[in-house]
Design a protein around this motif. Structure first.
Motif, short mmCIF file in Angstrom:
data_model
loop_
_atom_site.label_atom_id
_atom_site.label_comp_id
_atom_site.label_asym_id
_atom_site.label_seq_id
_atom_site.Cartn_x
_atom_site.Cartn_y
_atom_site.Cartn_z
N MET A 32 0.82 -1.18 -0.09
CA MET A 32 -0.06 -0.02 0.08
C MET A 32 0.98 1.40 0.04
SD MET A 32 -3.21 -0.12 2.25
CE MET A 32 -4.62 -1.44 1.91
N SER A 33 2.16 1.14 0.06
CA SER A 33 3.16 2.25 0.10
C SER A 33 2.80 3.02 -1.35
CB SER A 33 4.30 1.83 0.44
OG SER A 33 5.09 0.95 -0.48
N GLU A 34 2.78 2.42 -2.30
CA GLU A 34 2.51 3.12 -3.56
C GLU A 34 1.22 2.88 -4.18
OE1 GLU A 34 4.88 4.77 -5.23
OE2 GLU A 34 6.23 4.38 -3.38
N ILE A 35 0.36 3.04 -3.18
CA ILE A 35 -1.25 2.72 -3.55
C ILE A 35 -1.61 3.63 -4.49
CG2 ILE A 35 -2.10 3.92 -1.74
CD1 ILE A 35 -4.32 1.95 -1.29
N GLU A 36 -2.51 3.09 -5.70
CA GLU A 36 -3.11 4.17 -6.63
C GLU A 36 -4.25 4.62 -5.99
OE1 GLU A 36 -2.09 4.58 -9.72
OE2 GLU A 36 -0.39 3.49 -9.31
N PRO A 37 -4.52 5.94 -6.55
CA PRO A 37 -5.99 6.58 -6.00
C PRO A 37 -7.18 5.59 -5.88
CG PRO A 37 -4.68 8.11 -7.26
CD PRO A 37 -4.19 6.69 -7.49
N ASP A 38 -7.60 4.77 -6.99
CA ASP A 38 -8.70 3.85 -7.12
C ASP A 38 -8.49 2.88 -5.92
OD1 ASP A 38 -9.68 5.30 -9.14
OD2 ASP A 38 -9.17 3.76 -10.61
N GLU A 39 -7.33 2.29 -5.67
CA GLU A 39 -7.17 1.31 -4.54
C GLU A 39 -7.47 2.13 -3.13
OE1 GLU A 39 -3.69 -1.73 -5.59
OE2 GLU A 39 -3.25 0.28 -5.94
N LEU A 40 -7.02 3.31 -3.10
CA LEU A 40 -7.36 3.94 -1.79
C LEU A 40 -8.98 4.20 -1.55
CD1 LEU A 40 -5.86 5.16 0.72
CD2 LEU A 40 -5.72 7.33 -0.52
N ILE A 41 -9.53 4.60 -2.49
CA ILE A 41 -10.75 4.90 -2.77
C ILE A 41 -11.73 3.33 -2.21
CG2 ILE A 41 -12.99 5.38 -3.96
CD1 ILE A 41 -10.93 7.40 -5.42
N SER A 42 -11.21 2.40 -2.68
CA SER A 42 -11.56 0.99 -2.45
C SER A 42 -11.52 0.84 -0.96
CB SER A 42 -11.08 0.07 -3.06
OG SER A 42 -11.43 -1.24 -2.88
N VAL A 43 -10.57 1.02 -0.38
CA VAL A 43 -10.20 0.69 1.14
C VAL A 43 -11.24 1.73 2.05
CG1 VAL A 43 -8.50 1.31 2.89
CG2 VAL A 43 -7.84 0.07 1.02
N PHE A 44 -11.20 2.93 1.70
CA PHE A 44 -11.85 3.66 2.36
C PHE A 44 -13.56 3.43 2.24
CE2 PHE A 44 -8.34 6.81 2.37
CZ PHE A 44 -8.31 7.06 3.70
N LYS A 45 -14.04 2.95 1.08
CA LYS A 45 -15.48 2.47 0.83
C LYS A 45 -15.60 1.39 1.75
CE LYS A 45 -16.64 4.40 -3.56
NZ LYS A 45 -16.86 4.09 -5.07
N ALA A 46 -14.69 0.53 1.74
CA ALA A 46 -14.92 -0.74 2.66
C ALA A 46 -15.03 -0.45 4.10
CB ALA A 46 -13.33 -1.68 2.47
N LEU A 47 -14.27 0.65 4.67
CA LEU A 47 -14.15 1.04 5.77
C LEU A 47 -15.41 1.94 6.28
CD1 LEU A 47 -10.61 1.87 6.63
CD2 LEU A 47 -11.65 -0.07 7.40
#
Length: 104
Positions: free
Chosen positions: A1-16
């Motif tokens: 996750m250190s080089e996380i793409e914006p779409d991946e970060l959005i997916s994490v926040f949506k999951a949370l």
């Protein structure tokens, strides 16, 4: 996750972003708080049926919740026979915390 793409970060926040998924992630921090299983939850994760019971949701809803957390990289899934067992992905959670501290 250190080089996380914006779409991946959005997916994490949506999951949370769902209170039950957030609660499940917190519950999985202490797998011993779930009922005993054939194999220790600390080794294989918590069986979906125990997560379902604690969340007081249907099996399909519990499966959907866990699939969302899994796709976001926040949990690991181990299959044992017909059962799915889940544990937290502590490395990903730690990297997410570091990323938030550094970037947001």
């Amino acid at each position: 996750m250190s080089e996380i793409e914006p779409d991946e970060l959005i997916s994490v926040f949506k999951a949370l972003g769902h209170p039950t998924r957030l609660a499940i992630l917190a519950w999985l921090k202490d797998p011993a708080s779930f009922p005993p299983q054939d194999r220790p939850a600390e080794e294989v994760g918590v069986c979906l049926k125990h997560i379902q019971a604690r969340a007081n949701v249907s099996q399909s809803t519990a499966s959907q919740f866990m699939a969302t957390l899994h796709r976001a990289g926040l949990v690991h899934c181990t299959r044992i026979g017909q059962w799915s067992h889940y544990s937290r992905n502590e490395d990903a959670i730690a990297r997410l915390g570091a990323l938030i501290a550094a970037e947001l």
